[in-house]
Design a protein around this motif. Structure first.
Motif, PDB file in Angstrom:
ATOM      1  N   LEU A 134      40.654  42.991  51.807  1.00  0.00           N
ATOM      2  CA  LEU A 134      41.367  44.266  51.849  1.00  0.00           C
ATOM      3  C   LEU A 134      42.486  44.217  52.880  1.00  0.00           C
ATOM      4  N   GLY A 135      43.704  44.529  52.438  1.00  0.00           N
ATOM      5  CA  GLY A 135      44.842  44.578  53.339  1.00  0.00           C
ATOM      6  C   GLY A 135      45.288  46.000  53.588  1.00  0.00           C
ATOM      7  N   GLU A 136      46.368  46.148  54.350  1.00  0.00           N
ATOM      8  CA  GLU A 136      46.906  47.477  54.642  1.00  0.00           C
ATOM      9  C   GLU A 136      47.512  48.121  53.403  1.00  0.00           C
ATOM     10  N   LYS A 137      48.117  47.311  52.517  1.00  0.00           N
ATOM     11  CA  LYS A 137      48.875  47.849  51.394  1.00  0.00           C
ATOM     12  C   LYS A 137      48.260  47.504  50.040  1.00  0.00           C
ATOM     13  N   HIS A 138      47.715  46.326  49.908  1.00  0.00           N
ATOM     14  CA  HIS A 138      47.126  45.871  48.658  1.00  0.00           C
ATOM     15  C   HIS A 138      45.885  45.055  48.992  1.00  0.00           C
ATOM     16  N   ARG A 139      45.293  44.436  47.961  1.00  0.00           N
ATOM     17  CA  ARG A 139      44.090  43.653  48.189  1.00  0.00           C
ATOM     18  C   ARG A 139      44.099  42.408  47.307  1.00  0.00           C
ATOM     19  N   HIS A 140      43.292  41.427  47.701  1.00  0.00           N
ATOM     20  CA  HIS A 140      43.006  40.257  46.884  1.00  0.00           C
ATOM     21  C   HIS A 140      41.572  40.391  46.374  1.00  0.00           C
ATOM     22  N   LEU A 141      41.333  40.011  45.117  1.00  0.00           N
ATOM     23  CA  LEU A 141      40.004  40.148  44.516  1.00  0.00           C
ATOM     24  C   LEU A 141      39.709  38.942  43.639  1.00  0.00           C
ATOM     25  N   LEU A 142      38.493  38.419  43.734  1.00  0.00           N
ATOM     26  CA  LEU A 142      38.050  37.304  42.906  1.00  0.00           C
ATOM     27  C   LEU A 142      36.654  37.616  42.384  1.00  0.00           C
ATOM     28  N   THR A 143      36.517  37.754  41.058  1.00  0.00           N
ATOM     29  CA  THR A 143      35.225  38.010  40.417  1.00  0.00           C
ATOM     30  C   THR A 143      34.814  36.791  39.612  1.00  0.00           C
ATOM     31  N   LEU A 144      33.626  36.247  39.919  1.00  0.00           N
ATOM     32  CA  LEU A 144      33.164  35.001  39.310  1.00  0.00           C
ATOM     33  C   LEU A 144      31.900  35.240  38.492  1.00  0.00           C
ATOM     34  N   ASN A 145      31.788  34.514  37.371  1.00  0.00           N
ATOM     35  CA  ASN A 145      30.620  34.571  36.497  1.00  0.00           C
ATOM     36  C   ASN A 145      30.230  33.158  36.071  1.00  0.00           C
ATOM     37  N   ARG A 146      29.035  33.068  35.507  1.00  0.00           N
ATOM     38  CA  ARG A 146      28.626  31.793  34.924  1.00  0.00           C
ATOM     39  C   ARG A 146      29.412  31.522  33.657  1.00  0.00           C
ATOM     40  N   SER A 147      29.337  30.294  33.153  1.00  0.00           N
ATOM     41  CA  SER A 147      30.218  29.858  32.069  1.00  0.00           C
ATOM     42  C   SER A 147      30.102  30.726  30.819  1.00  0.00           C
ATOM     43  N   ASN A 148      28.891  31.254  30.524  1.00  0.00           N
ATOM     44  CA  ASN A 148      28.732  32.064  29.312  1.00  0.00           C
ATOM     45  C   ASN A 148      29.266  33.481  29.472  1.00  0.00           C
ATOM     46  N   CYS A 149      29.726  33.847  30.673  1.00  0.00           N
ATOM     47  CA  CYS A 149      30.209  35.216  30.913  1.00  0.00           C
ATOM     48  C   CYS A 149      31.604  35.244  31.531  1.00  0.00           C
TER      49      CYS A 149
END
Length: 434
Positions: free
Chosen positions: A329-344
């Motif tokens: 989380l930054g002051e103006k925007h954010r970075h996000l990484l969502t990870l799943n297993r290979s079947n999802c």
């Protein structure tokens, strides 16, 4: 006709529905409705359900937006219309129709010309006719110039309007107060809206009016001021923590802190099933566990490295895909990484500032990740160029344009019970550690 459809009393009902659909489309995406894919309708269905508790199928949404043709035009029942109106900041459909009413244009009566005028008019000198025509054109152009001046002045004044949060820093929970700073007259009825994303409903605001919003989750809320549904300003609100804390819930957009827990051990961030049970969480249903560390820093959100080892559950009753998400989380925007297993991996995504890619639209097989027995995540950002390493292998390189400012927090989220071991975020230039 659909079983849950009705017919409006007049054409204005369909016109109001068209306006509502256009506003929803602008809220969701800048892409034209005609170019929407199934993933766009699924995303709208999910957000609509989270916000209003009314879930609409993809086919129903397609009918609403006119992309699925029916013998008779589809018009939803009142409960659905109320939900659509609430999704864009109104109390119900009636209020939406009142604010956005489409009035039919009344036909102006034709002027009555007397017989004497009919007889005199053709005999008027040609020179006088040209004079009247030129005078009319000049008057019209003068009105256009004057009107344009006031319109431009109004636009400039609106663009100078700023959103102010009087108490942007707080603990959990926190009530933040918002108001406008504007050159508009204080009694102006010019109406703006504030969009709080998934954290709260949109709220209208104008003049001296103040808006108070309650936030229960640790993190950063980006409140965006909208004018005619276009963003003109954004402020951030920070719900700070004292070290790493846990929050959880059966609805990821309405997670709540686990009562009675002290700051967690940063080298082994974890809560047990017994602690979740004691917090009142129904662990027999799908749920989220999140760990948050929110505080100001001088670390650049565009030049840092983040490393962490994570563990997730192998499976969870009622949950087909077990996700792991890291948010910077930054002051103006954010970075996000969502990870799943290979079947999802269709549910995987990444977002670095304004750059966002979701697995339903682009295959993200390289981001397949199974941390049920432990897995290592590394995110590295150098001058707005981001890379991701999973278990020591580089799987993603991308870039973005808009700075997120200084790092203000980290969130690590798990579907079900998860564990984070020794997360570390460090500024690449100053070596400051978050």
């Amino acid at each position: 006709m659909e079983p849950n459809s009705v017919q409006p009393s007049n054409q204005s009902g369909f016109e109001a529905l068209d306006i509502c659909c256009r506003i929803i489309a602008r809220k969701m995406d800048s892409t034209a409705i005609q170019e929407w894919r199934v993933s766009d309708y699924n995303r709208l269905s999910s957000q609509l359900g989270k916000q209003t508790k009314v879930y609409l199928s993809v086919n129903t949404l397609k009918r609403l937006f006119g992309q699925l043709k029916t013998p008779q035009r589809y018009f939803p029942q009142k409960a659905t219309r109320d939900a659509l109106a609430q999704f864009i900041g109104y109390r119900d459909w009636q209020e939406f129709e009142l604010v956005n009413s489409v009035q039919p244009v009344e036909a102006k009566p034709k002027p009555v010309i007397s017989q004497s005028e009919k007889e005199i008019s053709p005999k008027a000198p040609q020179k006088n006719r040209r004079k009247y025509i030129y005078t009319g054109i000049a008057a019209f152009l003068l009105l256009v110039l004057i009107g344009g001046f006031f319109i431009l002045k109004s636009v400039d004044t609106v663009s100078d309007t700023k959103l102010i949060c009087e108490n942007p820093f707080g603990n959990v929970p926190h009530t933040a107060v918002f108001k406008l700073k504007s050159k508009l007259p204080q009694d102006s009825d010019e109406e703006f809206k504030i969009d709080f994303m998934d954290e709260a409903l949109q709220s209208p605001i104008s003049g001296k009016k103040e808006i108070a919003k309650f936030f229960r989750n640790p993190g950063v809320v980006y409140a965006t001021l909208l004018y005619h549904d276009k963003p003109i300003d954004t402020v951030s609100v920070y719900m700070q923590t004292k070290g790493w804390v846990a929050n959880s819930g059966n609805d990821t957009s309405r997670a709540f802190p686990i009562a009675g827990l002290k700051a967690l051990n940063p080298e082994n961030i974890y809560v047990s099933k017994e602690q979740l049970d004691s917090a009142g969480l129904a662990t027999n249903k799908p749920f989220l566990v999140g760990f948050s560390n929110i505080k100001p820093s001088n670390i650049s959100g565009d030049n840092f490295s983040f490393t962490c080892r994570v563990f997730s559950e192998q499976s969870r009753p009622g949950t087909q895909c077990v996700e792991t998400t890291v948010i910077i989380l930054g002051e103006k925007h954010r970075h996000l990484l969502t990870l799943n297993r290979s079947n999802c991996v269709a549910f995987s995504q990444y977002k670095f500032s304004e750059k966002r890619v979701i697995g339903a639209e682009q295959f993200l097989g390289a981001l397949a990740f199974d941390p049920s027995n432990g897995g290592d995540i590394e995110i590295r950002v150098v001058n707005k160029k981001a890379s991701v390493m999973l278990n020591g292998k580089k799987v993603l390189s991308t870039g973005y344009e808009k700075s997120i400012g200084k790092v203000m927090g980290i969130k690590i989220l798990f579907s079900g019970i998860g564990k984070a071991v020794s997360p570390k975020l460090q500024d690449l230039s100053t070596k400051e550690i978050f």
